[in-house]
Design a protein around this motif. Structure first.
Motif, PDB file in Angstrom:
ATOM      1  N   UNK A 116      -7.288  -7.588  12.516  1.00 32.05           N
ATOM      2  CA  UNK A 116      -8.123  -8.699  13.095  1.00 32.05           C
ATOM      3  C   UNK A 116      -7.344  -9.100  14.405  1.00 32.05           C
ATOM      4  N   UNK A 117      -5.984  -9.222  14.159  1.00 34.75           N
ATOM      5  CA  UNK A 117      -5.302  -9.791  15.243  1.00 34.75           C
ATOM      6  C   UNK A 117      -5.251  -8.467  16.563  1.00 34.75           C
ATOM      7  N   UNK A 118      -5.052  -7.267  15.988  1.00 32.17           N
ATOM      8  CA  UNK A 118      -4.803  -6.234  17.043  1.00 32.17           C
ATOM      9  C   UNK A 118      -6.345  -6.026  17.851  1.00 32.17           C
ATOM     10  N   UNK A 119      -7.525  -6.490  17.190  1.00 35.06           N
ATOM     11  CA  UNK A 119      -8.421  -6.131  17.943  1.00 35.06           C
ATOM     12  C   UNK A 119      -8.980  -4.398  17.935  1.00 35.06           C
ATOM     13  N   UNK A 120      -8.348  -3.715  17.018  1.00 32.47           N
ATOM     14  CA  UNK A 120      -8.685  -2.207  17.008  1.00 32.47           C
ATOM     15  C   UNK A 120      -8.582  -1.804  15.635  1.00 32.47           C
ATOM     16  N   UNK A 121      -9.290  -0.809  15.316  1.00 36.88           N
ATOM     17  CA  UNK A 121      -9.553  -0.389  13.652  1.00 36.88           C
ATOM     18  C   UNK A 121      -8.162   0.458  13.839  1.00 36.88           C
ATOM     19  N   UNK A 122      -7.496   0.083  12.854  1.00 31.11           N
ATOM     20  CA  UNK A 122      -6.079   0.581  12.198  1.00 31.11           C
ATOM     21  C   UNK A 122      -6.168   1.763  11.166  1.00 31.11           C
ATOM     22  N   UNK A 123      -5.141   1.683  10.439  1.00 28.94           N
ATOM     23  CA  UNK A 123      -5.321   2.607   9.216  1.00 28.94           C
ATOM     24  C   UNK A 123      -6.141   2.039   8.207  1.00 28.94           C
ATOM     25  N   UNK A 124      -6.677   3.091   7.312  1.00 29.59           N
ATOM     26  CA  UNK A 124      -7.660   2.848   6.289  1.00 29.59           C
ATOM     27  C   UNK A 124      -7.173   1.697   5.503  1.00 29.59           C
ATOM     28  N   UNK A 125      -7.662   0.753   4.953  1.00 23.82           N
ATOM     29  CA  UNK A 125      -7.031  -0.103   4.000  1.00 23.82           C
ATOM     30  C   UNK A 125      -6.854   0.576   2.781  1.00 23.82           C
ATOM     31  N   UNK A 126      -7.790   1.121   1.988  1.00 25.11           N
ATOM     32  CA  UNK A 126      -7.517   1.847   0.932  1.00 25.11           C
ATOM     33  C   UNK A 126      -6.311   2.637   0.930  1.00 25.11           C
ATOM     34  N   UNK A 127      -6.169   3.405   1.919  1.00 28.35           N
ATOM     35  CA  UNK A 127      -5.033   4.233   1.799  1.00 28.35           C
ATOM     36  C   UNK A 127      -3.844   3.699   1.921  1.00 28.35           C
ATOM     37  N   UNK A 128      -3.753   2.462   2.744  1.00 28.19           N
ATOM     38  CA  UNK A 128      -2.349   1.855   2.897  1.00 28.19           C
ATOM     39  C   UNK A 128      -2.133   1.019   1.455  1.00 28.19           C
ATOM     40  N   UNK A 129      -3.075   0.418   0.990  1.00 32.03           N
ATOM     41  CA  UNK A 129      -3.040   0.005  -0.530  1.00 32.03           C
ATOM     42  C   UNK A 129      -2.472   0.872  -1.324  1.00 32.03           C
ATOM     43  N   UNK A 130      -3.032   2.036  -1.493  1.00 34.24           N
ATOM     44  CA  UNK A 130      -2.453   3.044  -2.414  1.00 34.24           C
ATOM     45  C   UNK A 130      -1.092   3.420  -2.038  1.00 34.24           C
ATOM     46  N   UNK A 131      -0.744   3.690  -0.775  1.00 35.92           N
ATOM     47  CA  UNK A 131       0.546   4.311  -0.236  1.00 35.92           C
ATOM     48  C   UNK A 131       1.545   3.188  -0.881  1.00 35.92           C
ATOM     49  N   UNK A 132       1.303   1.900  -0.700  1.00 32.13           N
ATOM     50  CA  UNK A 132       2.294   0.941  -0.879  1.00 32.13           C
ATOM     51  C   UNK A 132       2.076   0.348  -2.435  1.00 32.13           C
ATOM     52  N   UNK A 133       1.110   0.803  -3.210  1.00 31.31           N
ATOM     53  CA  UNK A 133       1.101   0.397  -4.491  1.00 31.31           C
ATOM     54  C   UNK A 133       0.950  -1.116  -4.646  1.00 31.31           C
ATOM     55  N   UNK A 134      -0.382  -1.570  -3.768  1.00 33.55           N
ATOM     56  CA  UNK A 134      -0.386  -3.089  -4.083  1.00 33.55           C
ATOM     57  C   UNK A 134      -1.974  -3.330  -4.377  1.00 33.55           C
ATOM     58  N   UNK A 135      -2.587  -2.347  -4.902  1.00 32.15           N
ATOM     59  CA  UNK A 135      -3.930  -2.444  -5.264  1.00 32.15           C
ATOM     60  C   UNK A 135      -4.193  -3.621  -6.405  1.00 32.15           C
ATOM     61  N   UNK A 136      -3.307  -3.950  -7.117  1.00 31.39           N
ATOM     62  CA  UNK A 136      -3.489  -4.896  -8.138  1.00 31.39           C
ATOM     63  C   UNK A 136      -3.125  -6.270  -7.848  1.00 31.39           C
ATOM     64  N   UNK A 137      -2.672  -6.307  -6.636  1.00 31.83           N
ATOM     65  CA  UNK A 137      -2.258  -7.616  -5.962  1.00 31.83           C
ATOM     66  C   UNK A 137      -3.071  -8.402  -5.066  1.00 31.83           C
ATOM     67  N   UNK A 138      -4.284  -7.504  -4.745  1.00 27.36           N
ATOM     68  CA  UNK A 138      -5.142  -7.935  -3.833  1.00 27.36           C
ATOM     69  C   UNK A 138      -5.690  -9.518  -3.854  1.00 27.36           C
ATOM     70  N   UNK A 139      -5.930  -9.951  -4.826  1.00 30.19           N
ATOM     71  CA  UNK A 139      -6.380 -11.227  -5.070  1.00 30.19           C
ATOM     72  C   UNK A 139      -5.273 -12.335  -5.123  1.00 30.19           C
ATOM     73  N   UNK A 140      -4.194 -11.978  -5.267  1.00 29.16           N
ATOM     74  CA  UNK A 140      -3.317 -13.037  -5.441  1.00 29.16           C
ATOM     75  C   UNK A 140      -2.621 -13.457  -4.073  1.00 29.16           C
ATOM     76  N   UNK A 141      -2.026 -14.721  -4.129  1.00 25.82           N
ATOM     77  CA  UNK A 141      -1.522 -15.425  -2.866  1.00 25.82           C
ATOM     78  C   UNK A 141       0.039 -15.055  -2.885  1.00 25.82           C
ATOM     79  N   UNK A 142       0.726 -15.123  -1.801  1.00 25.79           N
ATOM     80  CA  UNK A 142       2.288 -14.910  -1.738  1.00 25.79           C
ATOM     81  C   UNK A 142       3.167 -15.625  -2.684  1.00 25.79           C
TER      82      UNK A 142
END
Length: 367
Positions: A105-131
């Motif tokens: 949102x901040x960049x104002x551009x479409x970046x990398x695919x969210x699902x691909x990055x989530x899979x790459x970094x292994x954080x799919x199970x964390x999406x609903x958590x807060x820091x």
């Protein structure tokens, strides 16, 4: 289209310290390595646009980020930089998913695919958590994902593991390797940890007192006796590309590298066809004029002496040609004399220990 190279040539005078550094960072992970206070973070801040060098030029694949001659200086938000700090700096009131999407949102551009990055970094199970509900390693992975999703031209990482304990570092290192190999982003990575650099870097730029001591492919820099003082003699060594060929019935795995076969204890996740790096410290290499017989060591490689350099009052660093790669051995001057070592001489390298750095880290010594 992602840039193939980042070129830096800057000079800046601080009270009592002069930064004067020039290097190229090609595709892959370029590590800025050096002691604290050597100028690494200042260089990264100059690339990010957080400080304006008094002299010099910074260019990313044709885009001029900073040029003192013309007066051009792109502000940080126009440089397309993804910056990952020592601390994750996530928004505490947002979920992981919301933190990730903030970068896009901040960049104002479409970046990398969210699902691909989530899979790459292994954080799919964390999406609903807060820091607050994340470990330090998980927070850093989310911070990296947020930076990538801002669609950056390149990624800057300023000692992203420095605030983590050893177990958290072990957790995140495999994801940094995947990022290096799969994300398609040039990465400028600051560190003063030689093991970390040896595992991750494709290119190394050694920084000392504000100047570039040496720069080039990681395998060459790590195996060069001339760079040992800057790296720390205890960490001097070599990295060899290798491939898992077979898992043996006795619990060992057979690998091949340029110099020949290497055997290590089998490790979870390493199957035939896996490509990895072998890290061999100079202190873990013994030399023999003839192939040793009836010894416990399994890893004995035929090599050729390339050159030698003094290492303190009593030691020598011997650089060895191991096929198309290089090894480094740290032995005493007395041993050099006793073996009558000369450049061009064939010898055998006996490996006492080998570290493995594939998608998961391991260390083994087979004897």
């Amino acid at each position: 289209m992602m840039p193939a190279k980042l070129s830096v040539a800057i000079r800046h005078q601080f009270p009592g310290f002069t930064l004067d550094a020039a290097f190229d960072a090609p595709a892959g992970l370029t590590a800025l390595f050096g002691q604290s206070g050597s100028g690494k973070t200042t260089i990264v801040n100059a690339v990010a646009g957080l400080m304006r060098p008094q002299q010099g030029r910074i260019e990313a694949d044709g885009l001029i980020l900073s040029d003192s001659r013309s007066g051009r200086f792109l502000p940080p938000h126009r440089r397309g930089v993804g910056y990952v700090f020592q601390e994750a700096r996530l928004f505490p009131h947002l979920t992981v998913r919301q933190n990730l999407l903030y970068g896009r949102w901040f960049s104002g551009r479409d970046g990398a695919d969210l699902s691909r990055i989530v899979d790459l970094l292994g954080i799919g199970h964390l999406l609903k958590r807060r820091p607050a509900a994340l470990s330090g390693g998980e927070r850093q992975r989310v911070a990296i994902g947020r930076a990538i999703l801002s669609n950056p031209r390149f990624l800057l990482m300023d000692e992203p593991l420095a605030a983590l304990d050893d177990s958290r570092k072990a957790e995140i290192l495999p994801y940094l390797e995947r990022l290096r190999d799969e994300a398609g982003l040039p990465i400028l990575y600051v560190s003063h940890s030689a093991p970390e650099v040896a595992r991750l870097a494709t290119t190394i730029v050694l920084i000392g007192d504000g100047r570039v001591v040496a720069a080039g492919p990681a395998a060459r820099i790590l195996s060069d006796p001339a760079t040992a003082p800057a790296l720390g003699v205890a960490e001097a060594g070599a990295i060899l590309p290798a491939r898992v060929e077979a898992l043996e019935p006795d619990g060992l795995m057979r690998l091949t590298c340029a110099a020949g076969p290497v055997w290590l204890s089998a490790q979870e996740g390493l199957v035939p066809g896996t490509s990895l790096r072998l890290r061999i410290l100079a202190r873990d290499v013994m030399l023999a004029r003839h192939r040793p017989e009836q010894v416990s060591a399994l890893n004995i490689l035929p090599v050729t002496v390339r050159d030698m350099a003094p290492d303190g009052d009593s030691g020598m660093l011997v650089r060895l040609d191991a096929g198309a790669e290089a090894l480094l051995a740290r032995i005493t001057r007395r041993s050099v004399q006793g073996l009558d070592l000369q450049p061009g001489q064939p010898v055998f390298a006996v490996l006492k220990a080998v570290s493995v750095a594939p998608g998961s880290v391991g260390k083994g010594s087979v004897s």
